[in-house]
Scaffold this motif. Structure first.
Motif, short mmCIF file in Angstrom:
data_model
loop_
_atom_site.label_atom_id
_atom_site.label_comp_id
_atom_site.label_asym_id
_atom_site.label_seq_id
_atom_site.Cartn_x
_atom_site.Cartn_y
_atom_site.Cartn_z
N ALA A 1 0.83 -1.19 0.00
CA ALA A 1 0.00 0.00 0.00
C ALA A 1 0.87 1.25 0.00
O ALA A 1 0.47 2.27 -0.55
N GLY A 2 2.03 1.17 0.62
CA GLY A 2 2.92 2.33 0.68
C GLY A 2 3.39 2.79 -0.68
O GLY A 2 3.46 3.99 -0.95
N ASN A 3 3.74 1.84 -1.56
CA ASN A 3 4.19 2.21 -2.90
C ASN A 3 3.07 2.85 -3.71
O ASN A 3 3.30 3.81 -4.44
N LEU A 4 1.87 2.31 -3.59
CA LEU A 4 0.73 2.88 -4.31
C LEU A 4 0.43 4.28 -3.81
O LEU A 4 0.20 5.20 -4.60
N LYS A 5 0.45 4.49 -2.50
CA LYS A 5 0.21 5.82 -1.95
C LYS A 5 1.27 6.79 -2.44
O LYS A 5 0.96 7.92 -2.83
N ARG A 6 2.51 6.37 -2.42
CA ARG A 6 3.61 7.24 -2.87
C ARG A 6 3.41 7.63 -4.34
O ARG A 6 3.59 8.79 -4.70
N MET A 7 3.05 6.67 -5.18
CA MET A 7 2.83 6.96 -6.59
C MET A 7 1.68 7.96 -6.77
O MET A 7 1.78 8.91 -7.55
N MET A 8 0.59 7.77 -6.04
CA MET A 8 -0.55 8.69 -6.16
C MET A 8 -0.20 10.07 -5.61
O MET A 8 -0.60 11.09 -6.17
N ASP A 9 0.59 10.13 -4.53
CA ASP A 9 1.05 11.41 -4.00
C ASP A 9 1.90 12.15 -5.03
O ASP A 9 1.76 13.36 -5.21
N LEU A 10 2.77 11.42 -5.71
CA LEU A 10 3.62 12.04 -6.73
C LEU A 10 2.79 12.54 -7.92
O LEU A 10 3.04 13.62 -8.46
N LEU A 11 1.81 11.75 -8.33
CA LEU A 11 0.94 12.16 -9.42
C LEU A 11 0.15 13.42 -9.04
O LEU A 11 0.09 14.38 -9.81
N ARG A 12 -0.42 13.42 -7.86
CA ARG A 12 -1.16 14.59 -7.40
C ARG A 12 -0.26 15.80 -7.28
O ARG A 12 -0.66 16.92 -7.61
N ALA A 13 0.95 15.61 -6.79
CA ALA A 13 1.90 16.73 -6.68
C ALA A 13 2.27 17.27 -8.05
O ALA A 13 2.33 18.48 -8.26
N ALA A 14 2.52 16.37 -9.00
CA ALA A 14 2.89 16.80 -10.35
C ALA A 14 1.76 17.61 -11.00
O ALA A 14 2.02 18.57 -11.72
N LEU A 15 0.54 17.23 -10.71
CA LEU A 15 -0.62 17.94 -11.27
C LEU A 15 -1.08 19.09 -10.38
O LEU A 15 -1.98 19.84 -10.76
N ARG A 16 -0.48 19.19 -9.21
CA ARG A 16 -0.80 20.24 -8.23
C ARG A 16 -2.27 20.23 -7.82
O ARG A 16 -2.91 21.26 -7.70
N VAL A 17 -2.78 19.02 -7.62
CA VAL A 17 -4.16 18.84 -7.17
C VAL A 17 -4.14 17.78 -6.06
O VAL A 17 -4.12 16.59 -6.33
N ASP A 18 -4.12 18.24 -4.82
CA ASP A 18 -4.00 17.33 -3.67
C ASP A 18 -5.18 16.40 -3.52
O ASP A 18 -5.05 15.32 -2.95
N ASP A 19 -6.35 16.82 -4.00
CA ASP A 19 -7.55 15.99 -3.84
C ASP A 19 -8.04 15.43 -5.18
O ASP A 19 -9.22 15.20 -5.37
N LEU A 20 -7.09 15.17 -6.06
CA LEU A 20 -7.41 14.58 -7.36
C LEU A 20 -8.08 13.22 -7.14
O LEU A 20 -7.56 12.37 -6.43
N PRO A 21 -9.27 13.01 -7.72
CA PRO A 21 -9.92 11.70 -7.58
C PRO A 21 -9.10 10.60 -8.24
O PRO A 21 -8.53 10.79 -9.31
#
Length: 110
Positions: A1-21
């Motif tokens: 779960a940690g790797n998936l969370k990290r990947m989603m955090d990076l994607l959201r950061a890259a798009l600058r949308v913390d609450d990206l669905p």
């Protein structure tokens, strides 16, 4: 779960949308292996998907994949009708999440 969370955090950061669905399609196994499990770590992956969605209010797991069929000549990919059904399930889930998530970008504050 940690790797998936990290990947989603990076994607959201890259798009600058913390609450990206985030809509995740549950990984399934065709079961077409001598031991009945083509993917050795599927239980771990499925649990990581569920854990991530349980802890993230802007994430969900689409489980329609449990009901999809594999063509007789392909152990890894769903048949065409399955992909259409999966696409509809993704759209429905994304629409549902959009009512509560991605509020920053809709407000124009990102």
């Amino acid at each position: 779960a940690g790797n998936l969370k990290r990947m989603m955090d990076l994607l959201r950061a890259a798009l600058r949308v913390d609450d990206l669905p985030v809509v995740i399609g549950k990984i399934t196994d065709s079961g077409r292996a001598d031991d009945g499990k083509l993917m050795d770590y599927i239980d771990t992956v499925q649990q990581a998907q569920l854990d991530f969605a349980d802890k993230d209010a802007c994430a969900t797991v689409v489980t329609v994949t449990d009901e999809l069929s594999y063509p007789s000549d392909d152990d890894w990919h769903y048949d065409s009708a399955g992909y259409v059904r999966l696409g509809i399930a993704f759209a429905d889930a994304a629409s549902e999440l959009s009512s509560t998530c991605n509020l920053e970008s809709r407000a124009g504050t990102n």
